[in-house]
Motif scaffolding. Structure first.
Motif, PDB file in Angstrom:
ATOM      1  N   UNK A   1     -21.453 -26.677 -48.520  1.00 13.51           N
ATOM      2  CA  UNK A   1     -22.414 -26.384 -49.702  1.00 13.51           C
ATOM      3  C   UNK A   1     -22.626 -24.884 -49.957  1.00 13.51           C
ATOM      4  N   UNK A   2     -22.818 -24.577 -51.346  1.00 11.73           N
ATOM      5  CA  UNK A   2     -23.193 -23.189 -51.479  1.00 11.73           C
ATOM      6  C   UNK A   2     -24.630 -22.778 -50.723  1.00 11.73           C
ATOM      7  N   UNK A   3     -25.527 -23.901 -50.873  1.00 15.33           N
ATOM      8  CA  UNK A   3     -26.815 -23.526 -50.163  1.00 15.33           C
ATOM      9  C   UNK A   3     -27.037 -24.333 -48.871  1.00 15.33           C
ATOM     10  N   UNK A   4     -26.855 -23.883 -47.862  1.00 12.00           N
ATOM     11  CA  UNK A   4     -26.923 -24.800 -46.586  1.00 12.00           C
ATOM     12  C   UNK A   4     -27.996 -25.763 -46.140  1.00 12.00           C
ATOM     13  N   UNK A   5     -28.309 -26.734 -45.717  1.00 11.25           N
ATOM     14  CA  UNK A   5     -29.310 -27.683 -45.418  1.00 11.25           C
ATOM     15  C   UNK A   5     -30.202 -26.866 -44.333  1.00 11.25           C
ATOM     16  N   UNK A   6     -31.542 -26.759 -44.632  1.00 16.31           N
ATOM     17  CA  UNK A   6     -32.250 -26.103 -43.650  1.00 16.31           C
ATOM     18  C   UNK A   6     -32.189 -26.515 -42.228  1.00 16.31           C
ATOM     19  N   UNK A   7     -31.870 -27.759 -42.105  1.00 13.88           N
ATOM     20  CA  UNK A   7     -32.048 -28.506 -40.787  1.00 13.88           C
ATOM     21  C   UNK A   7     -33.168 -28.578 -40.140  1.00 13.88           C
ATOM     22  N   UNK A   8     -33.446 -28.834 -38.751  1.00 15.81           N
ATOM     23  CA  UNK A   8     -34.527 -29.473 -38.270  1.00 15.81           C
ATOM     24  C   UNK A   8     -34.399 -30.078 -37.032  1.00 15.81           C
ATOM     25  N   UNK A   9     -35.390 -30.878 -36.542  1.00 15.00           N
ATOM     26  CA  UNK A   9     -35.468 -31.710 -35.377  1.00 15.00           C
ATOM     27  C   UNK A   9     -34.228 -32.649 -35.157  1.00 15.00           C
ATOM     28  N   UNK A  10     -33.799 -33.379 -36.379  1.00 11.87           N
ATOM     29  CA  UNK A  10     -32.757 -34.141 -36.232  1.00 11.87           C
ATOM     30  C   UNK A  10     -31.434 -33.519 -36.518  1.00 11.87           C
ATOM     31  N   UNK A  11     -31.275 -32.422 -36.631  1.00  6.98           N
ATOM     32  CA  UNK A  11     -29.910 -31.671 -36.942  1.00  6.98           C
ATOM     33  C   UNK A  11     -29.966 -31.372 -38.438  1.00  6.98           C
TER      34      UNK A  11
END
Length: 359
Positions: A245-255
């Motif tokens: 993706x052009x804008x990566x997902x921020x992520x978090x506790x669940x990956x």
């Protein structure tokens, strides 16, 4: 000649620098509310202070105004308190806070470079994360790579050796898992243990590593290191080619998951432009074209979909959709000072205002 989309966008971001400077005064901006544009600030800049100084220098470079130059100098000199702090983020603070500066910052940059070399741990093979912000200090973290590598490389053969070690060890650790794990703790008897925070899948893991690798590859004595090309190819495949993706997902506790992080996308775009320049210099025209095209595509997306427009309910020139800390739910859809900085640098490279390795 009509102005291009990149020139218009850069002018908007630099105009936002001006309104931000009026709002924050001698303080440093960190993140701004997406509705009002009002900044949360810090007195000393924290780990992100160099990006604000860098934005002020970029504005001064674009305008040539002596008042803008003076403001940039004042901001950079206020970073001096970080030279002796125990943190690998000195790389970010002092490289990006001084790279575009005039000669008044030379002494500060040199002091910071020697401080980074003094903090290098030859047993661990890295400049440790440090204890300036609390928590364990004997860490290797992806966000301790950018800026640190080119700073170390300024300090003779010892600095070059430390820069090579710092970069290759971080790449080896972080890329040893899928998704890349951003943080590792040194074990008392040797070796490393993966940390749970930031979580694997953190949006800026690959971005910071790509940027550090790109700057490292620009130094011939580092770029010739046998382990680097394979690691850079893997990073490039992970984020800069294919269906990423052009804008990566921020992520978090669940990956991986959650909202995107535009600041990570801006960092990746600058890294891609640097790697494209490196590939072109090496005669790999097809690779250079592919990387440059990806960078422009990301920057176009950020400007078309995430940059606030004039005449709206908030100030123009805000790069929205940045995520400060997904795990804590802190500023998850905000304007971030480093997002603005890397967007501005990417646009400045595209428009020819600066070269790929100027910052």
């Amino acid at each position: 000649m009509s102005r291009t989309w990149a020139e218009r966008a850069l002018a908007g971001v630099l105009e936002r620098v001006g309104t931000t400077a009026e709002e924050v005064g001698p303080r440093f901006p960190l993140y701004a509310d997406p509705g009002t544009g009002r900044w949360t600030t810090t007195g000393r800049g924290s780990w992100a202070g160099g990006f604000w100084a860098g934005l002020l220098w970029l504005r001064a470079l674009a305008s040539g105004d002596r008042t803008d130059v003076a403001a940039a100098r004042r901001s950079t000199l206020r970073l001096a308190c970080w030279v002796d702090q125990d943190t690998a983020t000195r790389g970010m603070i002092f490289w990006y806070g001084t790279a575009l500066a005039d000669a008044t910052a030379d002494g500060l940059r040199d002091r910071a470079a020697h401080a980074c070399l003094g903090a290098f741990d030859p047993v661990l093979g890295v400049v440790p994360w440090g204890g300036a912000f609390g928590g364990p200090r004997r860490l290797a973290r992806a966000d301790g790579v950018p800026g640190t590598v080119p700073l170390l490389a300024r300090v003779g053969e010892a600095g070059l050796a430390a820069a090579r070690s710092h970069l290759t060890l971080h790449l080896g650790l972080c890329l040893g898992e899928e998704p890349p794990r951003p943080a590792w703790a040194a074990l008392p008897g040797g070796g490393w243990r993966g940390c749970d925070e930031p979580a694997p899948g953190w949006s800026r893991t690959a971005a910071w590593l790509l940027l550090g690798a790109a700057d490292g590859m620009s130094v011939p004595a580092i770029g010739r290191c046998g382990e680097l090309p394979a690691a850079v190819r893997r990073l490039t495949a992970l984020r800069l080619v294919g269906s990423a993706p052009l804008v990566p997902p921020a992520g978090g506790p669940g990956g991986p998951g959650g909202p995107g992080d535009t600041s990570a996308a801006a960092i990746e775009a600058v890294a891609a432009l640097k790697l494209a320049a490196r590939a072109r210099a090496a005669g790999a025209a097809a690779d250079a074209d592919r990387l440059a095209a990806r960078a422009e595509l990301v920057l176009r997306r950020l400007c078309a979909h995430h940059l606030s427009e004039p005449g709206g309910p908030r100030p123009a020139g805000m790069l929205l959709g940045g995520c400060y800390d997904a795990e804590r739910g802190l500023a998850t859809r905000h304007e971030l000072v480093w997002g603005d900085f890397f967007l501005a640098v990417g646009l400045a490279i595209l428009t020819g205002l600066i070269g790929p390795f100027a910052a």
